[in-house]
Write a protein that holds these residues in place. Structure first.
Motif, PDB file in Angstrom:
ATOM      1  N   GLU A   1       0.925  -1.209   0.056  1.00  0.00           N
ATOM      2  CA  GLU A   1      -0.009  -0.018   0.136  1.00  0.00           C
ATOM      3  C   GLU A   1       0.782   1.356  -0.042  1.00  0.00           C
ATOM      4  O   GLU A   1       0.440   2.367  -0.434  1.00  0.00           O
ATOM      5  CB  GLU A   1      -0.866  -0.023   1.151  1.00  0.00           C
ATOM      6  CG  GLU A   1      -2.014  -0.999   1.171  1.00  0.00           C
ATOM      7  CD  GLU A   1      -2.790  -1.168   2.373  1.00  0.00           C
ATOM      8  OE1 GLU A   1      -2.950  -0.117   3.329  1.00  0.00           O
ATOM      9  OE2 GLU A   1      -3.553  -2.092   2.415  1.00  0.00           O
TER      10      GLU A   1
ATOM     11  N   ASN B   1      -2.020  -7.062  -8.656  1.00  0.00           N
ATOM     12  CA  ASN B   1      -2.987  -7.382  -9.835  1.00  0.00           C
ATOM     13  C   ASN B   1      -4.601  -7.200  -9.311  1.00  0.00           C
ATOM     14  O   ASN B   1      -5.269  -7.617 -10.026  1.00  0.00           O
ATOM     15  CB  ASN B   1      -2.693  -8.507 -10.272  1.00  0.00           C
ATOM     16  CG  ASN B   1      -1.196  -8.862 -10.668  1.00  0.00           C
ATOM     17  OD1 ASN B   1      -0.831  -8.070 -11.461  1.00  0.00           O
ATOM     18  ND2 ASN B   1      -0.494  -9.837 -10.267  1.00  0.00           N
ATOM     19  N   SER B   2      -4.670  -6.675  -8.122  1.00  0.00           N
ATOM     20  CA  SER B   2      -6.208  -6.379  -7.950  1.00  0.00           C
ATOM     21  C   SER B   2      -6.469  -4.985  -7.315  1.00  0.00           C
ATOM     22  O   SER B   2      -5.600  -4.329  -6.758  1.00  0.00           O
ATOM     23  CB  SER B   2      -6.550  -7.462  -6.832  1.00  0.00           C
ATOM     24  OG  SER B   2      -7.781  -7.259  -6.185  1.00  0.00           O
ATOM     25  N   ASP B   3      -7.636  -4.632  -7.940  1.00  0.00           N
ATOM     26  CA  ASP B   3      -8.114  -3.201  -7.162  1.00  0.00           C
ATOM     27  C   ASP B   3      -8.626  -3.354  -5.676  1.00  0.00           C
ATOM     28  O   ASP B   3      -8.724  -2.296  -5.026  1.00  0.00           O
ATOM     29  CB  ASP B   3      -9.043  -2.671  -7.989  1.00  0.00           C
ATOM     30  CG  ASP B   3      -8.817  -2.196  -9.511  1.00  0.00           C
ATOM     31  OD1 ASP B   3      -7.540  -1.825  -9.464  1.00  0.00           O
ATOM     32  OD2 ASP B   3      -9.484  -2.257 -10.525  1.00  0.00           O
ATOM     33  N   ASP B   4      -8.818  -4.657  -5.276  1.00  0.00           N
ATOM     34  CA  ASP B   4      -9.352  -5.089  -4.018  1.00  0.00           C
ATOM     35  C   ASP B   4      -8.377  -5.453  -3.095  1.00  0.00           C
ATOM     36  O   ASP B   4      -8.400  -6.631  -3.080  1.00  0.00           O
ATOM     37  CB  ASP B   4     -10.665  -5.863  -4.203  1.00  0.00           C
ATOM     38  CG  ASP B   4     -11.143  -6.187  -2.799  1.00  0.00           C
ATOM     39  OD1 ASP B   4     -10.842  -5.441  -1.748  1.00  0.00           O
ATOM     40  OD2 ASP B   4     -12.080  -7.017  -2.858  1.00  0.00           O
ATOM     41  N   LYS B   5      -7.532  -4.443  -2.680  1.00  0.00           N
ATOM     42  CA  LYS B   5      -6.458  -4.977  -1.758  1.00  0.00           C
ATOM     43  C   LYS B   5      -6.987  -5.535  -0.404  1.00  0.00           C
ATOM     44  O   LYS B   5      -6.326  -6.224  -0.028  1.00  0.00           O
ATOM     45  CB  LYS B   5      -5.546  -3.987  -1.751  1.00  0.00           C
ATOM     46  CG  LYS B   5      -4.836  -3.299  -2.894  1.00  0.00           C
ATOM     47  CD  LYS B   5      -3.735  -2.525  -2.720  1.00  0.00           C
ATOM     48  CE  LYS B   5      -3.075  -1.851  -4.048  1.00  0.00           C
ATOM     49  NZ  LYS B   5      -2.447  -2.905  -4.903  1.00  0.00           N
TER      50      LYS B   5
END
Length: 204
Positions: free
Chosen positions: A104, A179-183
């Motif tokens: 993050e 690789n994800s927008d939903d960390k």
């Protein structure tokens, strides 16, 4: 508002993370910043100077993180359940904090991506990746596990193997977070993995 020197550092690292250190020139960095090479050279002597400043920043950040979490080593081998529970919770908190930091925090995340890209063509980058994210972390985890988690009933276990079992899924999930927008999903999976791992250690 950040100053020009800081902007150069952040933009350069972002480009290194995307295109690799070798694939980025001082001209590329200057163009993205909208300044001339001459203006950039007023702050950094070379691309190597920028890289050295990135390493310095990461070393300072690493030291701060180490000071923030006090995970005792060498005192839990024969400790009671209360002390061992403290060790479990400290290791869990430290692991989650470091996962969030490497996924993050933009600077740390880009640093990790740069090292991952360059590890096969730049020996210095491979050494740094090992130091910050693979061998170094496993070595640290091995020491913690040997002293804090392996009690007299499972002391015959190989601490290095247990450390790999603990850290490998966390490292893999960093890639999933990239690789994800939903960390948050990746973070929740890390928390579930840690809880599951710690429960197994408690039972053993």
């Amino acid at each position: 508002m950040i100053d020009t020197k800081e902007r150069i550092l952040q933009v350069a690292l972002k480009l290194f993370a995307r295109d690799g250190y070798e694939g980025v020139s001082v001209r590329n960095i200057a163009d993205v910043l909208g300044i001339t090479k001459g203006a950039l050279y007023k702050h950094y002597e070379s691309k190597q100077d920028i890289f050295d400043s990135i390493i310095k920043r990461m070393k300072e950040s690493d030291t701060e993180k180490a000071k923030k979490f006090d995970v005792p080593v060498g005192t839990f081998e024969n400790a009671g359940d209360a002390c061992r529970n403290i060790a479990f919770e400290n290791i869990k908190a430290f692991s989650i904090e470091m996962f969030k930091y490497w996924t993050e925090d933009e600077f740390a995340s880009n640093f990790r991506k740069m090292l991952t890209l360059e590890q096969y063509r730049n020996p210095e980058m491979a050494i740094l990746l090992n130091q910050y994210l693979t061998g170094g972390v496993v070595g640290y985890a091995k020491d913690l596990i040997r002293e804090s988690l392996l009690n007299t009933r499972n002391s015959e276990k190989d601490a290095e193997i247990v450390a790999l079992e603990y850290f490998a899924p966390i490292y893999m999930l960093m890639g999933l977070a990239d690789n994800s927008d939903d960390k948050d999903t990746a973070l929740k999976m890390v928390e579930k993995h840690i809880d599951y791992f710690m429960e197994i250690m408690r039972r053993e």
